[in-house]
Design a protein around this motif. Structure first.
Motif, PDB file in Angstrom:
ATOM      1  N   ILE A 120       0.838  -1.203   0.000  1.00 23.83           N
ATOM      2  CA  ILE A 120       0.000   0.000   0.000  1.00 23.83           C
ATOM      3  C   ILE A 120       0.870   1.250   0.000  1.00 23.83           C
ATOM      4  O   ILE A 120       0.595   2.230  -0.716  1.00 23.83           O
ATOM      5  CB  ILE A 120      -0.937   0.000   1.224  1.00 23.83           C
ATOM      6  N   ALA A 121       1.964   1.233   0.790  1.00 21.65           N
ATOM      7  CA  ALA A 121       2.871   2.374   0.824  1.00 21.65           C
ATOM      8  C   ALA A 121       3.450   2.655  -0.556  1.00 21.65           C
ATOM      9  O   ALA A 121       3.645   3.816  -0.940  1.00 21.65           O
ATOM     10  CB  ALA A 121       4.002   2.120   1.822  1.00 21.65           C
TER      11      ALA A 121
ATOM     12  N   GLN B 260       3.765   6.433  -2.964  1.00 21.45           N
ATOM     13  CA  GLN B 260       5.096   7.019  -2.970  1.00 21.45           C
ATOM     14  C   GLN B 260       5.162   8.288  -3.826  1.00 21.45           C
ATOM     15  O   GLN B 260       5.755   9.290  -3.438  1.00 21.45           O
ATOM     16  CB  GLN B 260       6.116   5.996  -3.471  1.00 21.45           C
ATOM     17  N   LEU B 261       4.571   8.237  -5.011  1.00 24.81           N
ATOM     18  CA  LEU B 261       4.637   9.379  -5.922  1.00 24.81           C
ATOM     19  C   LEU B 261       4.011  10.618  -5.298  1.00 24.81           C
ATOM     20  O   LEU B 261       4.608  11.703  -5.281  1.00 24.81           O
ATOM     21  CB  LEU B 261       3.948   9.052  -7.241  1.00 24.81           C
ATOM     22  N   THR B 262       2.800  10.485  -4.778  1.00 27.89           N
ATOM     23  CA  THR B 262       2.124  11.649  -4.196  1.00 27.89           C
ATOM     24  C   THR B 262       2.841  12.151  -2.946  1.00 27.89           C
ATOM     25  O   THR B 262       2.875  13.359  -2.683  1.00 27.89           O
ATOM     26  CB  THR B 262       0.662  11.324  -3.863  1.00 27.89           C
ATOM     27  N   ASP B 263       3.434  11.235  -2.167  1.00 26.58           N
ATOM     28  CA  ASP B 263       4.163  11.652  -0.979  1.00 26.58           C
ATOM     29  C   ASP B 263       5.382  12.481  -1.363  1.00 26.58           C
ATOM     30  O   ASP B 263       5.708  13.483  -0.712  1.00 26.58           O
ATOM     31  CB  ASP B 263       4.594  10.420  -0.179  1.00 26.58           C
TER      32      ASP B 263
ATOM     33  N   ALA C 245      -3.058   6.789   2.404  1.00 28.18           N
ATOM     34  CA  ALA C 245      -2.783   6.995   0.979  1.00 28.18           C
ATOM     35  C   ALA C 245      -3.724   8.023   0.377  1.00 28.18           C
ATOM     36  O   ALA C 245      -3.311   8.896  -0.405  1.00 28.18           O
ATOM     37  CB  ALA C 245      -2.886   5.666   0.229  1.00 28.18           C
ATOM     38  N   ALA C 246      -4.993   7.951   0.750  1.00 27.74           N
ATOM     39  CA  ALA C 246      -5.971   8.907   0.232  1.00 27.74           C
ATOM     40  C   ALA C 246      -5.663  10.323   0.709  1.00 27.74           C
ATOM     41  O   ALA C 246      -5.735  11.299  -0.060  1.00 27.74           O
ATOM     42  CB  ALA C 246      -7.381   8.495   0.665  1.00 27.74           C
ATOM     43  N   GLY C 247      -5.303  10.463   1.984  1.00 28.95           N
ATOM     44  CA  GLY C 247      -4.994  11.789   2.517  1.00 28.95           C
ATOM     45  C   GLY C 247      -3.759  12.407   1.893  1.00 28.95           C
ATOM     46  O   GLY C 247      -3.760  13.586   1.537  1.00 28.95           O
ATOM     47  N   VAL C 248      -2.703  11.616   1.733  1.00 31.56           N
ATOM     48  CA  VAL C 248      -1.472  12.119   1.123  1.00 31.56           C
ATOM     49  C   VAL C 248      -1.722  12.551  -0.318  1.00 31.56           C
ATOM     50  O   VAL C 248      -1.217  13.583  -0.781  1.00 31.56           O
ATOM     51  CB  VAL C 248      -0.366  11.047   1.182  1.00 31.56           C
TER      52      VAL C 248
END
Length: 469
Positions: free
Chosen positions: A377-378, A382-385, A439-442
């Motif tokens: 899931i992480a 990764q891209l958006t983070d 993931a949705a929040g990031v």
């Protein structure tokens, strides 16, 4: 007089030249935390879970001070840019950089006082948050040892911002690398004991961390004092004299950064606490996934720090096109790196998870399976983070920090945590649901910050004032 910045390729080279030492410094700092996680995981699953809970509370309490420490970088970068615009002849920019560094140090120490008090009572805080008594006790003992590194580490961050503004990130990298090398055997000795030294368990890991922070600050001060070009700033000379106007500016820029960091660190800390509801195995799996994803995050974080310096210098010089170009170059570099990390996480989740575990541990197989799922899931975010941390760094170069904080609040707490808890508890997905919510929040924060950067940088190119400048 407006000074024109470099072209695209020259800007990319300048950003990479500044970013890679900063990124490696971040990686080295995180390597110490990852080393502690590895050592505690080999010691026992309970020690790893206690250390994870303690570390999450530690970073949560450190966030307010870190914001003002990070505020030193854009203040000093813009001061240096103004000096370049004036031909570098005036010594006023040297004084402004010194004032910015001193004020950031003062603000940081002030904000650390309540944090230290709360960390001293960390066990009670964790018990009040519903954690298991045994894990809370271990985490509390860990925090009482680790907390003495807070002030030295914050001072190190301020000095690193000064070096980044001066395009001299190397000393911070050398110091952190030396600390990593010294920290691993020291942590092992303090945790397990050897040569007649009694093992201290989780307390030993906290003590090793505090000693490493003190070593980094002291070594960096020595290197700056020995450098002819850097020591002329006299950063600690007459430290007791408060510069009230600059102190107010540091708080104005830094407190929203603190708020944004508190929101981001807080949502991951809350995730760790929520994992505690599912047992020690879930907390340990979360610790592994968090350590690995945070390690990859250190590189775009370094690129974001470089973006703060590059954008800040261009803004101080009055070069709107140069600031716009510097920000987009950094965002592209961060996104490219994190795409590679996403593939690595998805394809290598299980081997990565097992690297943190002793196969002889009774719960190792369950922890490894759960951690592999969380790592997958992480990999998906990764891209958006990477995009969100670099975009935030570019905006800080324009001294724009208040609106990004509100965007972080919406993304992490308006979407990320509610969705994660809903999936984990009410939908029955379990620990994986919490990470899906993260993931949705990031993703939302990344999109909002990217739009914010686009609007401000384009407006600046069209002749409007820089945000915060």
């Amino acid at each position: 007089m407006e000074t024109r910045g470099p072209g695209w390729w020259a800007e990319a080279r300048a950003t990479i030249g500044l970013a890679w030492p900063l990124a490696l410094t971040n990686v080295s700092q995180h390597a110490m935390a990852a080393t502690h996680a590895l050592i505690l995981g080999w010691f026992s699953t309970e020690a790893l879970a206690s250390g994870t809970l303690g570390a999450n509370l530690y970073w949560l309490m450190m966030a307010p001070a870190l914001g003002t420490a990070f505020a030193a970088a854009p203040v000093m970068a813009q001061a240096r840019g103004m000096g370049q615009r004036r031909g570098g002849a005036a010594r006023g920019w040297v004084r402004e950089m010194r004032r910015g560094a001193r004020s950031a140090l003062v603000a940081t120490v002030v904000l650390l006082v309540p944090s230290l008090l709360l960390l001293w009572h960390g066990e009670r805080v964790l018990l009040a948050l519903g954690q298991e008594p045994a894990l809370a006790a271990g985490a509390g003992a860990y925090l009482r040892a680790m907390m003495w590194g807070l002030i030295p580490f914050s001072g190190f961050i301020v000095l690193r911002g000064f070096l980044a503004a001066m395009d001299r990130p190397g000393p911070a990298l050398w110091v952190t690398g030396a600390a990593v090398i010294a920290n691993a055997p020291l942590a092992w000795l303090l945790v397990f004991g050897a040569y007649g030294w009694p093992g201290l368990g989780v307390v030993g890991a906290g003590l090793a961390s505090a000693l490493a922070d003190l070593l980094m600050l002291g070594a960096l001060l020595v290197l700056i004092a020995r450098d002819r070009r850097l020591r002329r700033f006299r950063l600690l000379g007459r430290f007791w004299r408060i510069d009230w106007p600059r102190l107010r500016e540091v708080f104005r820029i830094g407190l929203p950064i603190s708020g944004q960091m508190l929101l981001e660190i807080g949502v991951f800390s809350a995730a760790a606490l929520a994992m505690g509801w599912f047992g020690a195995a879930a907390v340990a799996a979360h610790a592994i996934a968090l350590q690995v994803s945070a390690l990859s995050f250190m590189v775009p974080m370094g690129i974001g720090q470089a973006a703060t310096a590059r954008v800040g210098i261009m803004a101080g010089r009055g070069d709107a096109a140069g600031a716009w170009r510097a920000g987009w170059v950094a965002i592209g570099l961060g996104a490219g790196f994190m795409l590679v990390m996403a593939a690595l996480f998805v394809l290598g989740a299980r081997p990565i998870a097992w690297a943190f575990l002793d196969a002889a541990e009774p719960q190792a197989a369950a922890v490894a399976a759960m951690a592999a799922g969380l790592l997958t899931i992480a990999g998906l975010f990764q891209l958006t983070d990477g995009v969100q941390v670099v975009a935030a760094g570019a905006l800080r170069g324009l001294k724009d920090t208040q609106v990004p904080m509100l965007m972080a609040a919406l993304g992490y707490w308006g979407v990320g945590m509610p969705v994660g808890l809903g999936l984990a508890v009410w939908a029955g997905v379990g620990p994986a649901g919490i990470w899906l919510g993260l993931a949705a929040g990031v993703g939302l924060v990344a999109g909002l910050l990217l739009l914010r950067w686009r609007r401000l940088s384009v407006a600046s190119r069209e002749g409007e004032a820089f945000a915060g400048a």
